[in-house]
Design a protein around this motif. Structure first.
Motif, mmCIF file in Angstrom:
data_model
loop_
_atom_site.group_PDB
_atom_site.id
_atom_site.type_symbol
_atom_site.label_atom_id
_atom_site.label_comp_id
_atom_site.label_asym_id
_atom_site.label_seq_id
_atom_site.Cartn_x
_atom_site.Cartn_y
_atom_site.Cartn_z
ATOM 1 N N SER A 30 0.860 -1.182 0.000
ATOM 2 C CA SER A 30 0.000 0.000 0.000
ATOM 3 C C SER A 30 0.895 1.230 0.000
ATOM 4 O O SER A 30 2.116 1.126 0.101
ATOM 5 C CB SER A 30 -0.935 -0.010 1.207
ATOM 6 O OG SER A 30 -0.185 0.018 2.401
ATOM 7 N N SER A 31 0.282 2.371 -0.105
ATOM 8 C CA SER A 31 1.073 3.605 -0.051
ATOM 9 C C SER A 31 0.259 4.694 0.626
ATOM 10 O O SER A 31 -0.971 4.643 0.657
ATOM 11 C CB SER A 31 1.479 4.050 -1.454
ATOM 12 O OG SER A 31 0.336 4.395 -2.211
ATOM 13 N N ASP A 32 0.969 5.636 1.181
ATOM 14 C CA ASP A 32 0.316 6.824 1.703
ATOM 15 C C ASP A 32 1.205 8.032 1.453
ATOM 16 O O ASP A 32 2.378 7.903 1.112
ATOM 17 C CB ASP A 32 -0.098 6.679 3.176
ATOM 18 C CG ASP A 32 1.066 6.634 4.146
ATOM 19 O OD1 ASP A 32 2.147 7.168 3.844
ATOM 20 O OD2 ASP A 32 0.876 6.084 5.242
ATOM 21 N N LYS A 33 0.617 9.193 1.610
ATOM 22 C CA LYS A 33 1.289 10.448 1.275
ATOM 23 C C LYS A 33 2.557 10.670 2.096
ATOM 24 O O LYS A 33 3.569 11.117 1.580
ATOM 25 C CB LYS A 33 0.301 11.586 1.517
ATOM 26 C CG LYS A 33 0.657 12.875 0.879
ATOM 27 C CD LYS A 33 -0.368 13.925 1.262
ATOM 28 C CE LYS A 33 -1.109 14.398 0.064
ATOM 29 N NZ LYS A 33 -2.058 15.480 0.358
ATOM 30 N N ASP A 34 2.511 10.333 3.383
ATOM 31 C CA ASP A 34 3.636 10.628 4.272
ATOM 32 C C ASP A 34 4.768 9.607 4.196
ATOM 33 O O ASP A 34 5.938 9.962 4.310
ATOM 34 C CB ASP A 34 3.145 10.724 5.721
ATOM 35 C CG ASP A 34 2.144 11.841 5.905
ATOM 36 O OD1 ASP A 34 2.263 12.869 5.211
ATOM 37 O OD2 ASP A 34 1.226 11.662 6.734
ATOM 38 N N GLY A 36 5.110 6.929 1.740
ATOM 39 C CA GLY A 36 5.397 6.301 0.447
ATOM 40 C C GLY A 36 4.848 4.880 0.382
ATOM 41 O O GLY A 36 3.770 4.603 0.893
ATOM 42 N N ILE A 37 5.597 3.974 -0.203
ATOM 43 C CA ILE A 37 5.164 2.599 -0.379
ATOM 44 C C ILE A 37 5.420 1.808 0.898
ATOM 45 O O ILE A 37 6.507 1.843 1.462
ATOM 46 C CB ILE A 37 5.889 1.942 -1.567
ATOM 47 C CG1 ILE A 37 5.492 2.659 -2.856
ATOM 48 C CG2 ILE A 37 5.561 0.457 -1.657
ATOM 49 C CD1 ILE A 37 6.224 2.190 -4.081
ATOM 50 N N LEU A 38 4.389 1.090 1.340
ATOM 51 C CA LEU A 38 4.479 0.281 2.553
ATOM 52 C C LEU A 38 4.263 -1.184 2.192
ATOM 53 O O LEU A 38 3.359 -1.522 1.438
ATOM 54 C CB LEU A 38 3.402 0.712 3.557
ATOM 55 C CG LEU A 38 3.388 2.191 3.937
ATOM 56 C CD1 LEU A 38 2.117 2.521 4.696
ATOM 57 C CD2 LEU A 38 4.609 2.515 4.776
#
Length: 103
Positions: A30-34, A36-38
């Motif tokens: 997954s990814s998020d704004k803070d 990046g890619i997780l």
């Protein structure tokens, strides 16, 4: 080591259930704004998923899925005819497919 990318959770869960006992490892990306890619490990069985999430997240839906899987195995072992239902149709092995309103 190879990898398979699957975006549909239904297929991901099916492959986890079938291949998990063979030692396959699964990760969710997954990814998020803070951040990046997780990449997060994804347990291959419902029992392991419940154990990982309990005390941190709601596991009631996973417990229901585990109970359904156990009951399905019991019914299959006992050769019990089971009716399956979705929003529009109820499917019976011995009666065919009819709209719910016809039952």
């Amino acid at each position: 080591m190879g990898s398979i990318s699957i975006s549909e959770s239904v297929w991901f869960d099916l492959i986890k259930r079938e291949m998990g006992p063979s030692g396959w490892q699964f990760q969710k990306v997954s990814s998020d704004k803070d951040n990046g890619i997780l990449i997060e490990n994804s347990p291959s069985t419902l029992r392991a998923l419940i154990e990982q999430k309990k005390g941190k997240e709601d596991v009631t839906n996973h417990l229901r899925q585990l109970l359904e899987a156990i009951l399905k195995d019991v019914c299959h072992s006992l050769e019990v005819k089971v009716a399956f239902a979705n929003e529009q149709y109820r499917i019976r092995y011995d009666c065919g497919t009819r709209p719910l309103s016809a039952l």
